[in-house]
Design a protein around this motif. Structure first.
Motif, PDB file in Angstrom:
ATOM      1  N   VAL A  43       0.849  -1.197   0.000  1.00 29.74           N
ATOM      2  CA  VAL A  43       0.000   0.000   0.000  1.00 29.74           C
ATOM      3  C   VAL A  43       0.881   1.244   0.000  1.00 29.74           C
ATOM      4  O   VAL A  43       1.712   1.423   0.903  1.00 29.74           O
ATOM      5  CB  VAL A  43      -0.928   0.030   1.227  1.00 29.74           C
ATOM      6  N   MET A  44       0.685   2.099  -0.996  1.00 25.82           N
ATOM      7  CA  MET A  44       1.434   3.349  -1.071  1.00 25.82           C
ATOM      8  C   MET A  44       0.481   4.494  -1.410  1.00 25.82           C
ATOM      9  O   MET A  44      -0.409   4.344  -2.247  1.00 25.82           O
ATOM     10  CB  MET A  44       2.552   3.266  -2.117  1.00 25.82           C
ATOM     11  N   LEU A  45       0.653   5.618  -0.738  1.00 28.34           N
ATOM     12  CA  LEU A  45      -0.064   6.853  -1.045  1.00 28.34           C
ATOM     13  C   LEU A  45       0.927   8.001  -1.050  1.00 28.34           C
ATOM     14  O   LEU A  45       2.006   7.913  -0.456  1.00 28.34           O
ATOM     15  CB  LEU A  45      -1.164   7.125  -0.006  1.00 28.34           C
ATOM     16  N   THR A  46       0.558   9.088  -1.699  1.00 26.09           N
ATOM     17  CA  THR A  46       1.407  10.276  -1.670  1.00 26.09           C
ATOM     18  C   THR A  46       1.147  11.073  -0.404  1.00 26.09           C
ATOM     19  O   THR A  46       0.050  11.057   0.160  1.00 26.09           O
ATOM     20  CB  THR A  46       1.151  11.186  -2.880  1.00 26.09           C
ATOM     21  N   ALA A  47       2.161  11.771   0.040  1.00 26.99           N
ATOM     22  CA  ALA A  47       2.034  12.714   1.152  1.00 26.99           C
ATOM     23  C   ALA A  47       3.023  13.849   0.909  1.00 26.99           C
ATOM     24  O   ALA A  47       4.137  13.605   0.432  1.00 26.99           O
ATOM     25  CB  ALA A  47       2.316  12.035   2.487  1.00 26.99           C
ATOM     26  N   TYR A  48       2.598  15.059   1.229  1.00 25.31           N
ATOM     27  CA  TYR A  48       3.454  16.228   1.010  1.00 25.31           C
ATOM     28  C   TYR A  48       3.652  17.056   2.274  1.00 25.31           C
ATOM     29  O   TYR A  48       4.465  17.985   2.282  1.00 25.31           O
ATOM     30  CB  TYR A  48       2.851  17.139  -0.068  1.00 25.31           C
ATOM     31  N   THR A  49       2.879  16.767   3.329  1.00 23.98           N
ATOM     32  CA  THR A  49       2.945  17.553   4.551  1.00 23.98           C
ATOM     33  C   THR A  49       3.037  16.633   5.763  1.00 23.98           C
ATOM     34  O   THR A  49       2.661  15.458   5.696  1.00 23.98           O
ATOM     35  CB  THR A  49       1.704  18.451   4.717  1.00 23.98           C
ATOM     36  N   ALA A  50       3.498  17.186   6.883  1.00 30.57           N
ATOM     37  CA  ALA A  50       3.622  16.399   8.105  1.00 30.57           C
ATOM     38  C   ALA A  50       2.260  15.909   8.582  1.00 30.57           C
ATOM     39  O   ALA A  50       2.123  14.759   9.014  1.00 30.57           O
ATOM     40  CB  ALA A  50       4.307  17.224   9.194  1.00 30.57           C
ATOM     41  N   ARG A  51       1.244  16.765   8.518  1.00 29.68           N
ATOM     42  CA  ARG A  51      -0.072  16.368   9.020  1.00 29.68           C
ATOM     43  C   ARG A  51      -0.678  15.247   8.189  1.00 29.68           C
ATOM     44  O   ARG A  51      -1.241  14.290   8.741  1.00 29.68           O
ATOM     45  CB  ARG A  51      -1.018  17.570   9.041  1.00 29.68           C
ATOM     46  N   MET A  52      -0.553  15.325   6.873  1.00 27.90           N
ATOM     47  CA  MET A  52      -1.079  14.250   6.040  1.00 27.90           C
ATOM     48  C   MET A  52      -0.303  12.960   6.299  1.00 27.90           C
ATOM     49  O   MET A  52      -0.889  11.868   6.343  1.00 27.90           O
ATOM     50  CB  MET A  52      -1.007  14.620   4.558  1.00 27.90           C
ATOM     51  N   ALA A  53       0.995  13.076   6.503  1.00 28.99           N
ATOM     52  CA  ALA A  53       1.791  11.892   6.815  1.00 28.99           C
ATOM     53  C   ALA A  53       1.308  11.249   8.108  1.00 28.99           C
ATOM     54  O   ALA A  53       1.211  10.020   8.196  1.00 28.99           O
ATOM     55  CB  ALA A  53       3.268  12.265   6.929  1.00 28.99           C
ATOM     56  N   GLN A  54       0.995  12.058   9.126  1.00 28.80           N
ATOM     57  CA  GLN A  54       0.481  11.517  10.382  1.00 28.80           C
ATOM     58  C   GLN A  54      -0.794  10.708  10.169  1.00 28.80           C
ATOM     59  O   GLN A  54      -0.987   9.650  10.761  1.00 28.80           O
ATOM     60  CB  GLN A  54       0.198  12.654  11.361  1.00 28.80           C
TER      61      GLN A  54
END
Length: 290
Positions: A43-54
């Motif tokens: 499973v992989m998704l994109t993330a660009y910010t710390a909050r989305m990564a959390q």
């Protein structure tokens, strides 16, 4: 794996901070495919910010800091104008916001094509600044020497074949690839060349399903599909597409939420309450103590 959150009250804006846990590794991802079979899809998704990564971290094996941030975050017309520093800064934020997933960062257009040595300088900078575990680059046979150069020097590389957005000016658009026999055969050759060069995984984007299946079966590295096939070794989507933040998305995207409507409704309610002086209320203001 779930993430335990604690409130960080050291700052005025308390934010959930995941407790440290053992992060997945590149070798662990590579080993998910054994004897040509991946029992549990990646499973992989994109993330660009710390909050989305959390928010995404506990549910993903890989978080990709994609150069799609050029369009998603910066409103650019393509990924071509994205810079190395953009990628480094966003990758560092995602690393800070995650504790479980392997963080991979895209190498932007112009940062790796000139020579293996130039690619190493760019990749080393990205990893030093961000703390990411590896890089992703586009291209097949033409980039195999570079992939080998990087992996032999300690930089894990994820490959990318099929529809390669950085080459949109050459490709002439974002149409699916592999419809002709010649193009399908080239995509398979590209994937094999990256596999032989040491890529630990390969993204197959916008590839017609029979070709995606052939690629998946032809290489030892896990193949992560996007607009390819459910039978690939894993899947990736741009999170903002998957969450319904844009009105128009590629046909291969499935919307799992409609956050755009929720955000618009919240903003509309907020604006109405400000104009009617309903906000802020007693619960949101500070009164003198008696």
């Amino acid at each position: 794996m779930s993430t335990t959150f604690q409130l960080d009250t050291a700052t005025s804006r308390a934010s959930p901070t995941p407790q440290p846990m053992k992060r997945l590794t590149v070798p662990a991802i590579r080993k998910r495919k054994t004897d040509g079979v991946t029992a549990e899809p990646i499973v992989m998704l994109t993330a660009y910010t710390a909050r989305m990564a959390q928010l995404l971290d506990a549910h993903c094996d890989l978080l990709l800091v994609g150069d799609s941030l050029g369009q998603v975050i910066y409103g650019l017309p393509s990924t071509v104008p994205v810079t190395l520093e953009m990628m480094a800064n966003h990758a560092a934020a995602v690393v800070r916001g995650s504790y479980h997933a392997v963080v991979i960062v895209d190498m932007p257009f112009g940062s790796y094509e000139a020579s293996p040595e130039a690619a190493f300088a760019s990749a080393a900078h990205l990893l030093k600044v961000s703390g990411a575990a590896g890089v992703k680059l586009e291209g097949g046979e033409a980039m195999a020497e570079t992939v080998a150069f990087l992996t032999q020097r300690g930089i894990p590389v994820m490959g990318h074949v099929g529809l390669t957005p950085q080459a949109v000016n050459v490709l002439g658009g974002y149409a699916a690839r592999g419809r002709s026999d010649a193009e399908a055969q080239k995509i398979v050759r590209d994937a094999k060349a990256l596999d032989d060069a040491g890529a630990f995984a390969i993204v197959a984007e916008g590839v017609v399903e029979p070709t995606a299946l052939e690629v998946t079966q032809a290489v030892c590295a896990p193949v992560i599909g996007i607009g390819a096939s459910a039978q690939c070794d894993g899947q990736v989507l741009v999170s903002e597409d998957m969450l319904g933040l844009f009105e128009r998305v590629p046909r291969f995207v499935k919307r799992y939420a409609d956050l755009a409507s929720i955000i618009e409704e919240a903003a509309s309610t907020y604006a109405s309450q400000v104009r009617s002086r309903q906000f802020p209320g007693a619960a949101q203001t500070y009164q003198p103590t008696t």
